[in-house]
Design a protein around this motif. Structure first.
Motif, mmCIF file in Angstrom:
data_model
loop_
_atom_site.group_PDB
_atom_site.id
_atom_site.type_symbol
_atom_site.label_atom_id
_atom_site.label_comp_id
_atom_site.label_asym_id
_atom_site.label_seq_id
_atom_site.Cartn_x
_atom_site.Cartn_y
_atom_site.Cartn_z
ATOM 1 N N SER A 109 -11.626 11.567 16.665
ATOM 2 C CA SER A 109 -12.287 12.803 16.252
ATOM 3 C C SER A 109 -13.784 12.747 16.538
ATOM 4 N N SER B 67 -15.897 15.055 19.209
ATOM 5 C CA SER B 67 -17.013 15.885 18.750
ATOM 6 C C SER B 67 -18.283 15.572 19.528
ATOM 7 N N ILE C 126 -19.664 19.119 19.121
ATOM 8 C CA ILE C 126 -19.087 19.839 17.991
ATOM 9 C C ILE C 126 -19.722 19.304 16.705
ATOM 10 N N ALA D 294 -16.763 16.414 12.598
ATOM 11 C CA ALA D 294 -15.553 15.673 12.968
ATOM 12 C C ALA D 294 -14.842 15.221 11.699
#
Length: 340
Positions: A49, A53, A58, A61
């Motif tokens: 994750s 990210s 992003i 996470a």
């Protein structure tokens, strides 16, 4: 039902990505390149994750799916886990109040699909199948041509999806416990295309060759309709082809170039072979942003279903693949015991 026909977003709806595999990366890239807001990613693996990210910039996470769907900054969840998990992950997200865009095949079988759509409808949320080809510009134009009747009566639709994919018996494509086989991974494209053009068939006749692991290596099916129309679909996971498709009518035909389910040109001919239309609209990114734009348009309109790929059609596609699997003897754990 697309507020942004060019596949763009105003950025106000916040996306979360469930899963960190190859397809998840393709969708996330298209979201990022077209103004969509990707807020969070969720995985069972914290390292995976976090790496995802960081790769796609992003903000958040999550190291569990439960924490991910509980994130108040996520409005819609794109589900890109292996398809044996689509049902459970879609229900998890819907019960947390999130809209869901679920990778194809939408589920393992029609029963699972019905359960997802029933829950979404009860909660006033959107559940949409991520059959990305449905929302591409050339497919929108094809529907217009069919609807206007210039091809006459549609008599035949053909579509292939053959790829040379990993042969490892342990790979998910070859593992019946993970919903492996050519039909669910590849055949879903031509089956969905046939439904788009001709609707639900009266009868299906299917044949397949199986792998040593017990999934379909290649499958072909003939769909038959009340007025004599036919559709011929085929798929294979260990042999590649040019993957063309055609729509054949009494007044002419359409040839869709390789690879027909990607953004690609098509040519419309009359019965004498004269070119009547050449469609070739460039698409930015890969083209997966169009299904995301459809999702955002539905959310903004307060609707739980659109017209390009309504819930009932996604269920019908799964039911057709259930019937094909019944005929070729391909059963998955999720099917359960019919006598239960």
């Amino acid at each position: 039902m697309t507020n942004h026909p060019n596949g763009t977003s105003d950025g106000h709806i916040r996306w979360g990505i469930l899963g960190t595999g190859f397809i998840a990366g393709l969708q996330t890239q298209d979201l990022a390149e077209n103004g969509f807001t990707v807020q969070a990613v969720g995985s069972r693996n914290a390292a995976s994750s976090r790496a995802f990210s960081e790769k796609f910039d992003i903000p958040t996470a999550h190291a569990s799916y439960e924490a991910f769907v509980a994130d108040p900054d996520v409005d819609v969840v794109y589900i890109a886990s292996p398809h044996t998990y689509h049902h459970a992950h879609a229900l998890l997200a819907l019960n947390a109040g999130k809209h869901v865009l679920v990778e194809k095949p939408f589920t393992i079988n029609a029963r699972e699909a019905q359960e997802i759509f029933a829950l979404a409808e009860a909660k006033g949320l959107v559940a949409l199948e991520a059959m990305w080809s449905r929302f591409l510009p050339h497919m929108a134009r094809l529907r217009e041509i069919v609807a206007e009747g210039s091809l006459g009566q549609i008599r035949k639709v053909t579509a292939s999806h053959n790829q040379n994919l990993p042969k490892d018996p342990a790979h998910r494509l070859n593992d019946p416990a993970l919903g492996g086989g050519a039909l669910l991974d590849l055949g879903v494209y031509p089956v969905s295309f046939v439904f788009d053009v001709l609707g639900t068939p009266d009868t299906i006749r299917a044949s397949a060759s199986m792998t040593a692991t017990g999934v379909d290596r290649q499958t072909a099916a003939i769909f038959e309709y009340p007025d004599g129309q036919q559709a011929i679909v085929d798929c294979a996971l260990d042999t590649a082809s040019n993957n063309r498709a055609a729509i054949i009518g009494t007044e002419g035909w359409i040839d869709i170039e390789p690879t027909w389910y990607n953004p690609t040109p098509f040519t419309r001919f009359d019965n004498a072979g004269k070119v009547l239309e050449s469609f070739d609209q460039p698409v930015t990114s890969r083209g997966m942003q169009y299904q995301a734009a459809e999702m955002e348009g539905l959310i903004r309109a307060g609707r739980t279903a659109g017209t390009v790929l309504p819930p009932g059609e996604s269920v019908a596609v799964m039911a057709a693949m259930d019937e094909i699997r019944r005929q070729i003897g391909l059963k998955y754990d999720a099917d359960g015991n019919p006598n239960d």
